[in-house]
Design an enzyme around this catalytic site. Structure first.
Site: not given
Ligand code: GLN
Length: 485
Positions: A155, A78, A179
């Protein structure tokens, strides 16, 4: 014979040990697949020469008998993990051209165990999002029913899509509010967010430091255990990493769940829950029950506040963490007449809309006059959410819930474009786990009526990933989910 790129990590390791193929052949096969699947937009940087060089070393070690635990396994990373001498952007224009002079601890651990790097994977900008649509490199296409152009989740959308599409053997992810788990669910793969403090955050671009954790996204439960064995561990460079022994997580796999108490929280079955998600959950419950587990109805009464608390605390920490992007130290700089104009120009051009939204919310809730009303209040409710889990784990050993309220949705979905809160609602089943610092795993457990993967989430006590793995392997064995090959 099955394509070698369709193999799991453990199958690949067997193949390498038994000399069915070399690491160089394997890596070349992955590189070819990556080229074929560029339309997915999963990679934002491919590093084939680097991977082939690492493969050469792996082959030498297999010949010498000095192969390490993940020798020759090609990974996707990532693009939130700093990789030494390899461009790292967090998929934000503001890190344009940033080449870290150091390696994150988690990736360093993986490479020291013999894994290699095929490239850097797409994500929502600074990991803020649930659909991979906020990336400055554009969205990733979910490899399930590619023609429908669905999101892979976010994400870690690039990571989950790449694993599902077999363009890496496994990937790293990070999880601040879901995420790792939500994209795993959307793409029909398995991912675990370990206990907060299990993996070092050193060298991972910070989003919300009290919530961020790294973890693996992989083709099955065993692969997640194998990778987490290597990723986890104390690191003096991260003051929140914990000096706890890292057990061999693979030992938990396949163990009997007889007598295991599985908690089913009432609050995760709101009226109007998608019936296909509910049915998948019921099937998971049935599987564990038939295997001898005891099903316990539990309550997590503060669940209804979790999203509000998360969307105060995460932006607050993000606004503070992102203050460092000033145009002086990293990546992009847009000149201005005075220093202040340079800051303004750089940050205006460098950050996308969602990131700006979070910075504004975060700055607001931390500002004098609002701090007590929002940030401090949110911290207090966070404690209550954590206490709910402490209470619940007096009555059960592991908790089973759906991972996400829906299957993958279309890229560009209007309801979410018009109202960002609709996007945030997708995180309703995952954020509590981060607020409480607990381990959470998502595994694919079924398909929707129109053939999209559905995920189930297992939540464990802090530092008890083993019970999570045990329960996950019991469901995986019986649910008959078929990966994309
Ligand atoms: N969807 C969540 C957010 O937008 C989680 C994102 C994440 O875990 N990095 O913050």
């Amino acid at each position: 014979m099955e394509k070698i790129t369709s193999l799991t990590v453990h199958e690949t390791l067997d193949g390498l040990k038994n000399k069915e193929f070399t690491a160089t052949e394997l890596t070349a096969a992955y590189i070819k697949e990556m080229e074929k699947r560029r339309a997915l937009n999963a990679y934002v940087l491919e590093t084939p020469e680097h991977a082939l060089k690492q493969a050469e070393e792996a082959d030498r070690r297999y010949r010498d008998g000095t192969a390490r635990v993940l020798e020759g396994i090609p990974l996707g990373i990532k693009d939130l993990f700093c990789t030494k001498d390899i461009r790292t952007t967090a998929c934000s224009r503001i890190l344009d051209g940033f080449v870290p002079p150091y390696e994150s601890t988690v990736t360093a651990n993986l490479f020291a165990a013999g894994a290699s790097c095929l490239g850097k994977l797409n994500l929502d900008e600074f990991a803020m999002g649930g659909s991979n649509e906020t990336s400055c490199y554009g969205p990733v296409v979910n490899p399930w029913q590619e023609e429908r152009k669905l999101v892979p989740g976010g994400s870690s959308g690039g990571s989950a899509a790449a694993v599902a599409a077999n363009i890496c053997a496994a990937a790293t992810g990070t999880d601040t509010g879901g995420s790792i788990r939500q994209p795993s669910a959307f793409c029909g793969v398995t991912g675990i967010k370990p206990t907060y403090g299990r993996c070092s955050r050193y060298g991972i671009v910070a989003f919300a430091s009290s919530l961020d954790q790294a973890g693996p996204i992989a083709k099955d439960v065993r692969d997640c255990a194998l990778l987490l064995n290597v990723m986890a561990g104390y690191d003096h460079r991260d003051s929140t990493s914990v000096k706890a022994e890292v057990p061999d997580f693979t030992k938990a796999l396949g163990q009997s769940v007889k007598g295991l108490k599985v908690g089913i929280p009432a609050e995760y079955r709101p009226a109007g829950l998608n019936p296909e998600i509910a049915a998948c959950w019921d099937r998971g419950i049935e599987i564990l029950k038939s295997a001898g587990a005891e099903i316990v109805n539990i309550s997590l009464p503060h669940t209804k506040y979790a999203l509000a608390v998360y969307y105060i605390i995460a932006p607050a920490e993000a606004s503070s963490n992102l203050a460092r992007y000033d145009g002086l130290r990293y990546g992009l700089r847009v000149p201005g007449e005075h220093l202040d104009n340079m800051y303004i120009n750089t940050r205006s051009a460098g950050f996308g809309k969602e990131v700006k939204r979070r910075i504004m919310i975060g700055t607001y809730v931390l500002s004098a006059g609002y701090y007590d009303a929002y940030y401090l209040k949110a911290q207090k409710v966070r404690r209550l959410i954590r206490d709910d889990f402490v209470q619940a784990f007096n009555r059960c050993d592991v908790i089973l819930t759906p991972t996400a309220p829906t299957p993958a949705f279309p890229i560009g979905d209007n309801s979410m474009k018009e109202n960002p809160i609709n996007m945030w609602l997708n995180d309703v089943f995952t954020v509590s786990v981060n607020l409480a610092g607990l381990p959470g795993l998502s595994l694919p457990a079924g398909l929707s009526g129109d053939g999209l993967p559905l995920g189930l989430q297992l939540i464990g006590r802090a530092f008890d990933e083993e019970t999570v793995f045990k329960a996950a392997s019991a469901i995986e064995k019986e649910c008959g989910f078929e990966r994309l090959k």
